[in-house]
Enzyme design. Structure first.
Site, short mmCIF file in Angstrom:
data_model
loop_
_atom_site.label_atom_id
_atom_site.label_comp_id
_atom_site.label_asym_id
_atom_site.label_seq_id
_atom_site.Cartn_x
_atom_site.Cartn_y
_atom_site.Cartn_z
N GLY A 99 -7.10 12.42 -82.29
CA GLY A 99 -8.10 11.37 -82.35
C GLY A 99 -7.77 10.27 -81.37
O GLY A 99 -7.20 10.52 -80.30
N SER A 100 -8.09 9.04 -81.72
CA SER A 100 -7.91 7.90 -80.82
C SER A 100 -6.47 7.77 -80.35
O SER A 100 -6.18 7.73 -79.15
CB SER A 100 -8.35 6.62 -81.52
OG SER A 100 -8.10 5.48 -80.72
N GLN A 101 -5.52 7.72 -81.30
CA GLN A 101 -4.12 7.59 -80.92
C GLN A 101 -3.55 8.92 -80.41
O GLN A 101 -2.76 8.95 -79.48
CB GLN A 101 -3.28 7.09 -82.10
CG GLN A 101 -3.49 5.63 -82.44
CD GLN A 101 -2.90 4.69 -81.40
OE1 GLN A 101 -1.97 5.02 -80.69
NE2 GLN A 101 -3.46 3.50 -81.33
N SER B 103 -11.48 19.26 -81.86
CA SER B 103 -10.73 18.62 -80.78
C SER B 103 -9.99 19.61 -79.89
O SER B 103 -9.45 19.23 -78.86
CB SER B 103 -9.70 17.64 -81.38
OG SER B 103 -10.33 16.63 -82.11
N HIS C 242 2.18 4.53 -88.43
CA HIS C 242 1.89 3.59 -89.51
C HIS C 242 2.77 4.00 -90.69
O HIS C 242 2.94 5.19 -90.95
CB HIS C 242 0.41 3.65 -89.88
CG HIS C 242 0.01 2.76 -91.02
ND1 HIS C 242 0.52 1.48 -91.19
CD2 HIS C 242 -0.87 2.94 -92.05
CE1 HIS C 242 -0.03 0.92 -92.26
NE2 HIS C 242 -0.86 1.80 -92.80
N GLY D 16 -6.24 3.57 -79.30
CA GLY D 16 -5.80 4.63 -78.41
C GLY D 16 -6.35 4.56 -77.00
O GLY D 16 -5.64 4.82 -76.03
N ASP E 155 0.28 -4.96 -92.08
CA ASP E 155 -0.89 -4.27 -91.52
C ASP E 155 -2.01 -4.22 -92.55
O ASP E 155 -3.17 -4.57 -92.25
CB ASP E 155 -0.50 -2.86 -91.07
CG ASP E 155 -1.64 -2.14 -90.38
OD1 ASP E 155 -1.90 -2.44 -89.19
OD2 ASP E 155 -2.28 -1.27 -91.01
N GLU F 262 -5.65 -6.30 -92.39
CA GLU F 262 -6.94 -5.61 -92.45
C GLU F 262 -7.81 -6.13 -93.58
O GLU F 262 -9.01 -6.36 -93.40
CB GLU F 262 -6.70 -4.10 -92.65
CG GLU F 262 -6.08 -3.40 -91.46
CD GLU F 262 -5.60 -2.01 -91.79
OE1 GLU F 262 -5.22 -1.27 -90.86
OE2 GLU F 262 -5.56 -1.64 -92.99
N SER G 263 -17.12 -27.06 -77.53
CA SER G 263 -17.58 -28.45 -77.47
C SER G 263 -16.84 -29.32 -78.48
O SER G 263 -16.28 -28.82 -79.47
CB SER G 263 -19.09 -28.52 -77.76
OG SER G 263 -19.33 -28.23 -79.13
#
Length: 344
Positions: free
Chosen positions: A27-29, A54, A109, A135, A192, A196, A253
């Site tokens: 996946g992403s990582q 994948s 993780h 990732g 973590d 979240e 501002s």
């Protein structure tokens, strides 16, 4: 408390030479770790479940793909990059039977180790290497010659060499170019989850929806409420990301800064902070992990109901129409669904 940060000069890359690495999940990582390792000269394979969508993607990138058990048996370093609630079952079926003395079990993780969902044998190293970025950023910065900062933690050092090997892995994915910060599985996991739930996802999304709904209920146009409570949030977060809170306040501002300083503490007050401490306590005690694992393994009834309620909120309908008026927001970008791909 002293913080240990390691850079390329502190790493002995030879510690990963001759090692065989299996990345479980693409996946992403997973794709970022596998490709960065490959281009760093590391012997790496990808482990995927049978029928994974994948497989073709990984093979098209020049990577060797194996089944989960085959990859685990082949490698002496196994990085698990699969959903938290699936890791324990995959470990028991595919990884545990294939572990040998001084193999290294790696995580990005600490959830499964912190809450004793995975209990590795005493004869293997257990480490965490966790890039502090998605990732696609881990991959892109590596190809540009940079890197994303990473965390490293050693839970079990059977070989006596776990930290050196873990640092070599972190370096090979680009982390030591930016800095690798030493932590523990407990610290990483608890902070973590807290971030979240309280700030990044739970706190922010509920604050945005509540602000939006307050304006709509008061008779203001939903489109205007969307711009003020959601769309412009990116501007503020980007300023904080680049310059910190003080830098953000310098850039806005005087009116906005005064409103920030004089009214913010009325929204985030002592009651809110008490609830934050309660949530942290639920994380530390394991209550949240037990609840989430039971939910995930029990059909996700509450999860799906809450997810649908969020998807059906007026802010999503209004936002979809307004984003269609601003094609530059997503021009040239993959959707998050496309970017995440499969999980193996």
């Amino acid at each position: 408390m002293a913080v240990n940060i390691y850079y390329e000069a502190d790493v002995d890359r030879s510690k990963i030479e001759g090692r065989k690495v299996a990345i479980l999940g693409y996946g992403s990582q997973g794709h970022a770790h596998a490709l960065n390792l490959k281009e760093s000269g590391v012997d790496v394979v990808v482990g995927l479940r049978e029928g994974s969508g994948s497989k073709a993607k990984a093979e098209a990138e020049g990577l060797t793909v194996m089944g989960l058990s085959e990859a685990s048996a082949h490698a002496d370093m196994i990085m698990i990059l699969l959903p938290d609630t699936e890791q324990a079952a995959i470990y028991e079926e595919h990884i545990a039977p294939n572990l040998n003395d001084n193999d290294m079990l790696l995580f990005a993780h600490g959830f499964n180790i912190r809450f004793d969902l995975i209990k590795p044998p005493a004869n293997v190293d257990v480490a965490m290497v966790a890039p502090k970025g998605p990732g696609h950023l881990v991959r892109r910065t590596y190809t540009e010659g940079g890197g994303v900062p990473a965390l490293i933690a050693i839970e079990q050092d059977a070989s006596g060499n776990a930290k050196a090997v873990g640092l070599a892995y972190a370096d090979a994915i680009g982390g030591a170019r930016a800095g690798v910060i030493e932590t523990t599985f407990t610290e990483e996991t608890e902070t973590d989850l807290f971030g979240e739930q309280v700030v990044l996802c739970g706190g922010t999304s509920e604050l945005v929806r509540s602000g939006f709904q307050t304006l709509v209920d008061a008779g203001y146009q939903p489109e205007i409420a969307y711009f003020e409570c959601l769309h412009e949030l990116k501007l503020i977060v980007d300023l904080m990301y680049e310059q910190g809170i003080s830098g953000m306040r310098y850039s806005i501002s005087d009116t906005a800064e005064y409103g920030d300083m004089s009214r913010g503490s009325r929204i985030i007050n002592d009651d809110t902070r008490a609830e934050m401490k309660k949530i942290l306590g639920e994380i530390q005690s394991g209550q949240f992990a037990e609840e989430w694992v039971a939910e995930a393994h029990g059909g996700r009834t509450n999860f799906l109901a809450m997810e649908k309620a969020g998807q059906d909120h007026l802010i999503e309908e209004v936002g979809s129409k307004l984003r269609a008026m601003m094609p530059w927001i997503s021009a040239g970008k993959q959707s998050v669904q496309e970017a995440s791909g499969g999980q193996g």
